[in-house]
Design a protein around this motif. Structure first.
Motif, PDB file in Angstrom:
ATOM      1  N   ASP A 169       0.882  -1.158  -0.165  1.00  0.00           N
ATOM      2  CA  ASP A 169       0.053   0.174   0.059  1.00  0.00           C
ATOM      3  C   ASP A 169       0.955   1.273   0.016  1.00  0.00           C
ATOM      4  O   ASP A 169       0.472   2.013  -0.606  1.00  0.00           O
ATOM      5  CB  ASP A 169      -0.765   0.107   1.222  1.00  0.00           C
ATOM      6  N   VAL A 230      -3.043 -11.404  -4.021  1.00  0.00           N
ATOM      7  CA  VAL A 230      -3.209  -9.872  -3.973  1.00  0.00           C
ATOM      8  C   VAL A 230      -2.410  -9.154  -4.757  1.00  0.00           C
ATOM      9  O   VAL A 230      -1.012  -9.299  -4.614  1.00  0.00           O
ATOM     10  CB  VAL A 230      -3.352  -9.251  -2.307  1.00  0.00           C
ATOM     11  N   ASP A 234      -4.608  -4.544  -7.304  1.00  0.00           N
ATOM     12  CA  ASP A 234      -5.864  -4.721  -6.297  1.00  0.00           C
ATOM     13  C   ASP A 234      -5.670  -3.469  -5.373  1.00  0.00           C
ATOM     14  O   ASP A 234      -6.625  -2.699  -4.866  1.00  0.00           O
ATOM     15  CB  ASP A 234      -5.783  -5.923  -5.694  1.00  0.00           C
ATOM     16  N   VAL A 235      -4.408  -3.229  -4.965  1.00  0.00           N
ATOM     17  CA  VAL A 235      -4.131  -2.348  -3.834  1.00  0.00           C
ATOM     18  C   VAL A 235      -4.260  -0.696  -4.364  1.00  0.00           C
ATOM     19  O   VAL A 235      -4.843  -0.132  -3.797  1.00  0.00           O
ATOM     20  CB  VAL A 235      -2.591  -2.622  -3.268  1.00  0.00           C
ATOM     21  N   ALA A 238      -8.116  -0.404  -4.554  1.00  0.00           N
ATOM     22  CA  ALA A 238      -8.679  -0.103  -3.231  1.00  0.00           C
ATOM     23  C   ALA A 238      -8.381   1.283  -2.790  1.00  0.00           C
ATOM     24  O   ALA A 238      -9.115   2.134  -2.389  1.00  0.00           O
ATOM     25  CB  ALA A 238      -7.875  -1.137  -2.329  1.00  0.00           C
ATOM     26  N   ARG A 243      -9.855   2.939   0.163  1.00  0.00           N
ATOM     27  CA  ARG A 243      -9.906   1.734   0.962  1.00  0.00           C
ATOM     28  C   ARG A 243      -8.382   1.253   0.889  1.00  0.00           C
ATOM     29  O   ARG A 243      -7.550   1.535   0.143  1.00  0.00           O
ATOM     30  CB  ARG A 243     -10.683   0.740   0.275  1.00  0.00           C
ATOM     31  N   THR A 244      -8.118   0.278   1.933  1.00  0.00           N
ATOM     32  CA  THR A 244      -7.141  -0.312   1.984  1.00  0.00           C
ATOM     33  C   THR A 244      -7.124  -1.812   2.099  1.00  0.00           C
ATOM     34  O   THR A 244      -8.204  -2.187   2.526  1.00  0.00           O
ATOM     35  CB  THR A 244      -6.050   0.403   3.013  1.00  0.00           C
ATOM     36  N   ILE A 245      -6.242  -2.776   1.726  1.00  0.00           N
ATOM     37  CA  ILE A 245      -6.537  -4.335   1.909  1.00  0.00           C
ATOM     38  C   ILE A 245      -5.598  -4.780   3.167  1.00  0.00           C
ATOM     39  O   ILE A 245      -4.474  -4.364   3.377  1.00  0.00           O
ATOM     40  CB  ILE A 245      -5.898  -4.898   0.598  1.00  0.00           C
ATOM     41  N   PRO A 269      -8.415 -11.872   2.719  1.00  0.00           N
ATOM     42  CA  PRO A 269      -7.928 -10.424   2.502  1.00  0.00           C
ATOM     43  C   PRO A 269      -9.147  -9.498   2.194  1.00  0.00           C
ATOM     44  O   PRO A 269     -10.184 -10.148   1.563  1.00  0.00           O
ATOM     45  CB  PRO A 269      -7.015 -10.506   1.211  1.00  0.00           C
ATOM     46  N   MET A 271     -10.927  -5.314   1.419  1.00  0.00           N
ATOM     47  CA  MET A 271     -10.710  -3.832   1.286  1.00  0.00           C
ATOM     48  C   MET A 271     -11.485  -3.334   2.426  1.00  0.00           C
ATOM     49  O   MET A 271     -12.690  -3.676   2.938  1.00  0.00           O
ATOM     50  CB  MET A 271     -11.479  -3.384   0.125  1.00  0.00           C
ATOM     51  N   MET A 425     -12.542  -9.430  -4.784  1.00  0.00           N
ATOM     52  CA  MET A 425     -12.200  -8.790  -3.279  1.00  0.00           C
ATOM     53  C   MET A 425     -13.330  -8.570  -2.423  1.00  0.00           C
ATOM     54  O   MET A 425     -14.118  -7.799  -2.899  1.00  0.00           O
ATOM     55  CB  MET A 425     -11.059  -7.742  -3.450  1.00  0.00           C
TER      56      MET A 425
END
Length: 432
Positions: A169, A230, A234-235, A238, A243-245, A269, A271, A425
């Motif tokens: 992230d 992941v 994806d990160v 998010a 958002r964060t994962i 995992p 979000m 996710m």
């Protein structure tokens, strides 16, 4: 037990065990004052005595069974794994010796058997160090909140995966690069499988759910997904959505349509909004968010692993057990009276974030939306970006059962216009 001394057998002397031995020695006078009697390390069981030069040679033994059977009052186990730990601890409990353990895998598989052995002889079984290291978490669930009704436990309980996801992230790196950095800094084991594939977190989730809901939950009851799938994309997705994962352990009390209750326990995992209390938990730290009827929302945060933090929790249990033995009392045993059924993952409902690679032509979105409608999965938001004949289609759903979502994804993957289902996710910690 002697009026003047509590004799302790230590099984295992790795990072945690060596810290336990050090604290027992260095804080002997303080521990005696807190307990009301002195504590003495009577022996340390190890596999290779020549590797433990900080421990007096006369205390070291390779015969753990003989040490457990000797004239000791308390057995501290930090070996890990199922065997020989299970056999050794059952022998200790059946002979009336109290046990302090940090072994989450053993508790997640055999807690019922261990508690039965403890109940038969009136021995104590304490295990604060099994989940979240030094964070006082299990005792509040087991004792402080014993008069309340806990509805959910949501947490980050594995420091390795949290370090990896935090690094992805913060730097935009991929999974492989973040794992390599975690290994270089000592946050990941040489074989990180237990952490990155979610086994460690699943064992901890089973323990948390058992305590929170007074129901025997084993690791086999926990739906488990790791973080290796992941991606940096994806990160980034998010982040774009605020958002964060995180790899979450989620334990919920669920009301069924007929008014009965069940328990849902899962590790995967997800979000979460950046404003959620767990979103700011970075690096190798752990945090657990508890919601109860009367107490409301509680959060426990701190060092979730490491020799010294985990040894702190072990010593806390040791003091509690010693005090119990001194006055002829006993700590809490297993509380599994509720015996709630465990809900399968197929019936667990949550929101989802899907990323699809599709052909950039008219009617594609309509055909995808029709599949969602067919499986009764409601769409909350859609974003589509075209690029040279292809398009990226991002869909966020309202809450839907896992089985319905899986059926939806399977059918979407077969649509002629869908090149690839890039990622699926879960989205937690927010409502629409």
């Amino acid at each position: 037990m002697s009026d003047h001394e509590l004799r302790v057998a230590l099984l295992g002397c790795g990072n945690v065990g060596s810290e336990v031995a050090r604290l027992l020695t260095e804080q002997a006078s303080d521990l005696a004052a807190r307990i009301g009697t002195s504590v003495r390390l009577a022996g340390v069981a190890v596999r290779r005595p020549n590797r433990h030069r900080t421990i007096p040679a006369e205390l070291l033994t390779t015969d753990a069974a003989a040490l457990v059977e000797s004239d000791v009052d308390l057995v501290v186990e930090v070996i890990g794994g199922i065997e020989p730990a299970r056999t050794l601890l059952l022998a200790a409990l059946r002979s009336g010796k109290s046990v302090v353990t940090a072994n989450k895998a053993l508790l997640a598989e055999h807690a019922g058997e261990l508690f039965a052995a403890a109940d038969a002889t009136g021995a104590d079984l304490y295990f604060e160090a099994a989940v979240a290291g030094a964070i006082p978490l299990l005792r509040p669930l087991r004792e402080s909140l014993a008069g309340d009704r806990i509805n959910s436990v949501l947490g980050i309980v594995n420091g390795t995966t949290n370090f990896i996801l935090s690094a992805m992230d913060e730097t935009g790196s991929g999974y492989a690069e973040a794992l390599e950095e975690a290994s270089r800094l000592g946050y990941a084991e040489a074989d990180p499988t237990a952490d990155v594939d979610g086994y460690d977190a699943a064992s901890k989730a089973a323990i948390l759910a058992s305590l929170a809901f007074h129901t025997r939950v084993t690791a086999a009851d926990v739906h488990r997904e790791g973080i290796s799938a992941v991606t940096a994309a994806d990160v980034a997705a998010a982040r774009a959505l605020g958002r964060t994962i995180k790899l979450l352990a989620i334990c919920e009390r669920v009301a069924d349509p007929d008014g009965s209750e069940s328990v849902a326990v899962r590790v995967h995992p997800a979000m979460i909004p950046r404003g959620h209390p767990l979103a700011a938990v970075g690096g190798a730290f752990n945090a657990v968010f508890v919601e109860a009827d009367a107490a409301g929302q509680l959060m426990f945060y701190g060092q979730g692993a490491g020799g010294a933090p985990t040894a702190s929790a072990v010593l806390g249990d040791l003091v509690a057990v010693a005090r119990n033995r001194l006055v002829g009392g006993r700590g809490p045993g297993e509380s599994a009276y509720a015996a709630l059924p465990v809900r399968p993952i197929s019936r667990a409902s949550t929101r989802y974030h899907l990323s699809l690679d599709v052909a950039d032509r008219p009617g594609v979105l309509a055909s995808v939306a029709a599949v969602f409608a067919e499986h009764d999965v409601s769409i909350a938001a859609v974003r589509q970006e075209g690029r040279s004949g292809d398009a990226s289609l991002v869909i966020v759903t309202h809450s839907a059962p896992d089985a319905a979502l899986r059926s939806t994804v399977d059918k979407i993957a077969g649509l002629p216009a869908v090149r690839e289902v890039v990622s699926v996710m879960r989205v937690e910690g927010e409502d629409l």
